[in-house]
Design a protein around this motif. Structure first.
Motif, mmCIF file in Angstrom:
data_model
loop_
_atom_site.group_PDB
_atom_site.id
_atom_site.type_symbol
_atom_site.label_atom_id
_atom_site.label_comp_id
_atom_site.label_asym_id
_atom_site.label_seq_id
_atom_site.Cartn_x
_atom_site.Cartn_y
_atom_site.Cartn_z
ATOM 1 N N GLY A 8 0.822 -1.207 0.000
ATOM 2 C CA GLY A 8 0.000 0.000 0.000
ATOM 3 C C GLY A 8 0.849 1.248 0.000
ATOM 4 O O GLY A 8 2.040 1.216 -0.332
ATOM 5 N N ASP A 9 0.199 2.331 0.393
ATOM 6 C CA ASP A 9 0.806 3.661 0.329
ATOM 7 C C ASP A 9 1.667 3.903 1.573
ATOM 8 O O ASP A 9 1.159 3.925 2.696
ATOM 9 N N ILE A 10 2.949 4.113 1.359
ATOM 10 C CA ILE A 10 3.882 4.287 2.478
ATOM 11 C C ILE A 10 3.524 5.511 3.331
ATOM 12 O O ILE A 10 3.833 5.553 4.519
ATOM 13 N N ASN A 20 12.160 8.094 1.768
ATOM 14 C CA ASN A 20 11.714 8.669 0.495
ATOM 15 C C ASN A 20 12.737 8.370 -0.591
ATOM 16 O O ASN A 20 13.936 8.584 -0.390
ATOM 17 N N ALA A 21 12.258 7.885 -1.731
ATOM 18 C CA ALA A 21 13.119 7.707 -2.910
ATOM 19 C C ALA A 21 13.099 9.024 -3.682
ATOM 20 O O ALA A 21 12.273 9.229 -4.570
ATOM 21 N N ALA A 22 13.994 9.901 -3.311
ATOM 22 C CA ALA A 22 13.972 11.290 -3.790
ATOM 23 C C ALA A 22 14.906 11.472 -4.984
ATOM 24 O O ALA A 22 15.449 10.507 -5.532
ATOM 25 N N GLY A 30 7.890 13.020 -8.750
ATOM 26 C CA GLY A 30 6.736 12.133 -8.929
ATOM 27 C C GLY A 30 6.844 10.935 -7.994
ATOM 28 O O GLY A 30 7.557 10.966 -6.997
ATOM 29 N N GLY A 31 6.135 9.869 -8.342
ATOM 30 C CA GLY A 31 6.231 8.599 -7.613
ATOM 31 C C GLY A 31 6.040 8.750 -6.116
ATOM 32 O O GLY A 31 5.220 9.542 -5.643
ATOM 33 N N VAL A 32 6.829 7.998 -5.373
ATOM 34 C CA VAL A 32 6.678 8.014 -3.917
ATOM 35 C C VAL A 32 7.080 9.376 -3.343
ATOM 36 O O VAL A 32 6.511 9.839 -2.347
ATOM 37 N N PHE A 118 10.707 1.248 4.133
ATOM 38 C CA PHE A 118 11.385 1.541 2.864
ATOM 39 C C PHE A 118 10.453 1.290 1.683
ATOM 40 O O PHE A 118 9.838 0.221 1.604
ATOM 41 N N PRO A 119 10.440 2.198 0.717
ATOM 42 C CA PRO A 119 9.858 1.843 -0.582
ATOM 43 C C PRO A 119 10.939 1.117 -1.388
ATOM 44 O O PRO A 119 12.074 0.990 -0.926
ATOM 45 N N ALA A 120 10.578 0.655 -2.572
ATOM 46 C CA ALA A 120 11.560 -0.015 -3.434
ATOM 47 C C ALA A 120 12.361 1.069 -4.168
ATOM 48 O O ALA A 120 12.047 1.444 -5.303
ATOM 49 N N CYS A 123 13.269 1.617 -8.076
ATOM 50 C CA CYS A 123 12.536 0.629 -8.890
ATOM 51 C C CYS A 123 11.384 1.215 -9.696
ATOM 52 O O CYS A 123 10.657 0.475 -10.371
ATOM 53 N N GLY A 124 11.200 2.525 -9.649
ATOM 54 C CA GLY A 124 10.155 3.159 -10.442
ATOM 55 C C GLY A 124 10.775 3.895 -11.609
ATOM 56 O O GLY A 124 11.367 3.294 -12.519
ATOM 57 N N VAL A 125 10.686 5.228 -11.558
ATOM 58 C CA VAL A 125 11.208 6.080 -12.634
ATOM 59 C C VAL A 125 12.689 5.793 -12.933
ATOM 60 O O VAL A 125 13.117 5.864 -14.089
HETATM 61 N N1 AR6 Z 1 3.989 4.124 -1.430
HETATM 62 C C1 AR6 Z 1 4.847 3.100 -1.612
HETATM 63 N N2 AR6 Z 1 5.514 2.885 -2.763
HETATM 64 C C2 AR6 Z 1 5.277 3.737 -3.778
HETATM 65 C C3 AR6 Z 1 4.399 4.840 -3.677
HETATM 66 C C4 AR6 Z 1 3.729 5.029 -2.437
HETATM 67 N N3 AR6 Z 1 2.887 6.028 -2.229
HETATM 68 N N4 AR6 Z 1 4.394 5.501 -4.879
HETATM 69 C C5 AR6 Z 1 5.222 4.843 -5.700
HETATM 70 N N5 AR6 Z 1 5.750 3.776 -5.044
HETATM 71 P P1 AR6 Z 1 9.746 5.961 -7.714
HETATM 72 P P2 AR6 Z 1 12.679 5.969 -8.029
HETATM 73 C C6 AR6 Z 1 6.734 2.777 -5.518
HETATM 74 O O1 AR6 Z 1 9.562 6.208 -9.162
HETATM 75 O O2 AR6 Z 1 12.609 4.895 -9.041
HETATM 76 C C7 AR6 Z 1 10.696 10.769 -8.290
HETATM 77 O O3 AR6 Z 1 10.178 11.648 -9.250
HETATM 78 C C8 AR6 Z 1 6.892 2.595 -7.011
HETATM 79 O O4 AR6 Z 1 5.866 1.733 -7.516
HETATM 80 O O5 AR6 Z 1 8.904 6.723 -6.750
HETATM 81 O O6 AR6 Z 1 13.714 5.891 -6.956
HETATM 82 C C9 AR6 Z 1 11.887 11.343 -7.543
HETATM 83 O O7 AR6 Z 1 11.772 12.739 -7.353
HETATM 84 C C10 AR6 Z 1 8.269 1.976 -7.095
HETATM 85 O O8 AR6 Z 1 8.180 0.559 -6.808
HETATM 86 O O9 AR6 Z 1 11.283 6.221 -7.246
HETATM 87 C C11 AR6 Z 1 13.027 10.988 -8.425
HETATM 88 O O10 AR6 Z 1 13.189 11.930 -9.473
HETATM 89 C C12 AR6 Z 1 9.032 2.624 -5.940
HETATM 90 O O11 AR6 Z 1 8.016 3.232 -5.105
HETATM 91 C C13 AR6 Z 1 12.629 9.659 -9.007
HETATM 92 O O12 AR6 Z 1 11.200 9.625 -8.949
HETATM 93 C C14 AR6 Z 1 10.018 3.698 -6.368
HETATM 94 O O13 AR6 Z 1 9.518 4.398 -7.496
HETATM 95 C C15 AR6 Z 1 13.148 8.514 -8.178
HETATM 96 O O14 AR6 Z 1 12.865 7.324 -8.852
#
Ligand code: AR6
Length: 177
Positions: A8-10, A20-22, A30-32, A118-120, A123-125
């Motif tokens: 779910g939502d962290i 935070n994956a910043a 975007g993303g988390v 921790f989020p992953a 693993c997103g963007v």
């Molecule tokens: N709760 C838990 N996990 C989440 C949530 C949430 N609310 N939203 C997304 N995820 P990402 P990155 C998962 O793209 O790859 C940002 O723009 C998502 O499905 O958020 O480290 C930053 O500013 C994925 O599995 O982070 C950076 O520019 C994981 O969180 C860039 O994205 C990470 O996806 C960082 O990219």
């Protein structure tokens, strides 16, 4: 010592710290990162924006971590870390991702925080393959937990596939009874 999976939502976790994956600016995205800033409210951005810049626009270089308050989040703190962008795995991505986990956990130690989600990271963007990121995340957390028997780590997973991947990895890496 516990490792849990939460699907779910962290931002909904009431815990000592969420990670935070910043990105290196620490000014949101975007993303988390976007979800955390939305839920925390403008105080989080204000606190991030006054963190010192190590280079123009860079408040947290890739692989490092910074800590702030949680503001309107149920979590007390946010530990911001910047994962590597995946470029194929030959330019130091695994070492940088490992250092995200280590530096985030070191900050947790320094601030006496014992429950951390921790989020992953990456693993997103940023495109890090889940098959490679999840074993690394689990190995780093397991290594840290050896010295922190009271701690609680949560892997926050977005979606069934991620949850399943963590579940398999936690089982495969569990110490023998
Ligand atoms: N709760 C838990 N996990 C989440 C949530 C949430 N609310 N939203 C997304 N995820 P990402 P990155 C998962 O793209 O790859 C940002 O723009 C998502 O499905 O958020 O480290 C930053 O500013 C994925 O599995 O982070 C950076 O520019 C994981 O969180 C860039 O994205 C990470 O996806 C960082 O990219």
């Amino acid at each position: 010592m516990t490792i849990e999976i939460y699907q779910g939502d962290i931002t909904e976790l009431a815990i000592d710290a969420i990670v935070n994956a910043a990105n290196e600016t620490l000014l949101g995205g975007g993303g988390v990162d976007g979800a955390i800033h939305r839920a925390a409210g403008p105080g989080l951005l204000a606190e991030c924006s006054v963190l010192p810049q190590v280079r123009p626009g860079v408040r947290c270089p890739t692989g490092e971590a910074r800590i702030t308050a949680g503001h309107r989040l149920p979590a007390r703190h946010v530990i911001h870390t910047v994962g590597p962008v995946w470029h194929g795995g030959e330019v130091g991505e695994p070492a940088l991702l490992a250092s995200c986990y280590r530096n985030a956990l070191r900050l947790a130690d320094e601030h006496d925080l014992s429950s951390i989600a921790f989020p992953a990271i990456s693993c997103g963007v940023y495109g890090y393959p889940i098959e490679q990121a999840v074993p690394l995340a689990v190995a780093e957390v397991r290594a840290w937990l050896i010295g922190h028997p009271q701690a609680r780590i949560v892997f926050a997973c977005f979606g069934d596939a991620m949850t399943q991947r963590y579940r398999v990895e936690l089982q495969a890496s569990a110490p023998a009874p």
